[in-house]
Design a protein around this motif. Structure first.
Motif, short mmCIF file in Angstrom:
data_model
loop_
_atom_site.label_atom_id
_atom_site.label_comp_id
_atom_site.label_asym_id
_atom_site.label_seq_id
_atom_site.Cartn_x
_atom_site.Cartn_y
_atom_site.Cartn_z
N GLN A 68 0.84 -1.20 0.00
CA GLN A 68 0.00 0.00 0.00
C GLN A 68 0.88 1.26 0.00
N TRP B 68 -1.64 9.45 -1.94
CA TRP B 68 -2.44 10.62 -1.61
C TRP B 68 -1.50 11.75 -1.19
N GLU C 154 -8.27 -0.07 10.12
CA GLU C 154 -9.42 -0.71 9.47
C GLU C 154 -10.75 -0.03 9.81
N PRO D 261 -12.26 4.03 7.38
CA PRO D 261 -13.28 4.29 6.34
C PRO D 261 -14.67 4.52 6.94
N ASN E 89 -4.85 6.21 5.75
CA ASN E 89 -5.80 5.32 5.11
C ASN E 89 -6.37 6.04 3.90
N GLU E 90 -5.87 5.64 2.73
CA GLU E 90 -6.27 6.32 1.50
C GLU E 90 -7.73 6.06 1.14
N GLU E 91 -8.27 4.92 1.56
CA GLU E 91 -9.70 4.66 1.33
C GLU E 91 -10.54 5.67 2.13
N ALA F 40 -10.33 9.03 0.46
CA ALA F 40 -11.15 9.09 -0.76
C ALA F 40 -12.63 9.25 -0.42
N ILE F 41 -13.09 8.54 0.60
CA ILE F 41 -14.49 8.66 1.03
C ILE F 41 -14.77 10.08 1.49
#
Length: 171
Positions: free
Chosen positions: A11, A15, A97, A100, A122-124, A127-128
């Motif tokens: 990972q 970002w 974890e 998100p 945490n790139e997820e 993004a959210i």
């Protein structure tokens, strides 16, 4: 602080976060902060940040943790939905974890920014939050950033009178 920073070889960090000027602007526009994952334990980073924010900042600070009832003499809310106002910044002290879901909650309640603490990446989640119109800061401590921009690093023992790469000459 996050258990896992999510920076393994699988990972890579792609970002790009806000500049120092953009972080300063965010902090200057902020009036309220919700600390998600706040802890009553003085040894926890969230408690240290909360203590600083309550004593050295103008922000209205809210605590979010379904397992706590009171932190530093303030009530603790079970979720962002239970706060008396929409926070400008959601400051997350959760495991990688879980981030998100924190981002989704921050978007749903209408926060303006998601701040992931030092060690949290945490790139997820980013993004959210960005897709929901939030500003995002990752892997930075809100307390340290506030202190550096507002002259409070001296509270941690740093002499902030002069910034220089040269050694100080003692007379």
């Amino acid at each position: 602080m996050a258990e896992s920073a999510g920076t393994s070889a699988e990972q890579p960090r792609t970002w790009v976060g806000p500049t120092a000027g953009q972080r300063l602007d965010l902090l200057c526009r902020t009036e309220s902060i919700a600390i998600v994952g706040a802890s009553a334990k003085p040894s926890r980073a969230s408690n240290f940040v909360a203590t600083y924010l309550l004593s050295s900042s103008p922000y209205r600070v809210y605590f979010v943790n379904p397992r706590e009832k009171e932190i530093l003499g303030h009530p603790v809310h079970a979720s962002l939905d239970d706060l008396p106002e929409v926070p400008d910044v959601v400051d997350a002290f959760r495991r990688d974890e879980d981030l998100p879901a924190v981002a989704e909650d921050a978007v749903r309640v209408g926060a303006k920014a998601l701040w992931l603490q030092l060690g949290s990446w945490n790139e997820e989640a980013a993004a959210i939050a960005e897709a929901g119109g939030l500003e995002v800061v990752m892997d930075r401590c809100l307390k340290i950033e506030h202190a550096r921009f507002h002259g409070g690093l001296n509270l941690a023992g740093f002499n902030t009178g002069v910034i220089s790469s040269k050694r100080q000459t003692l007379a």
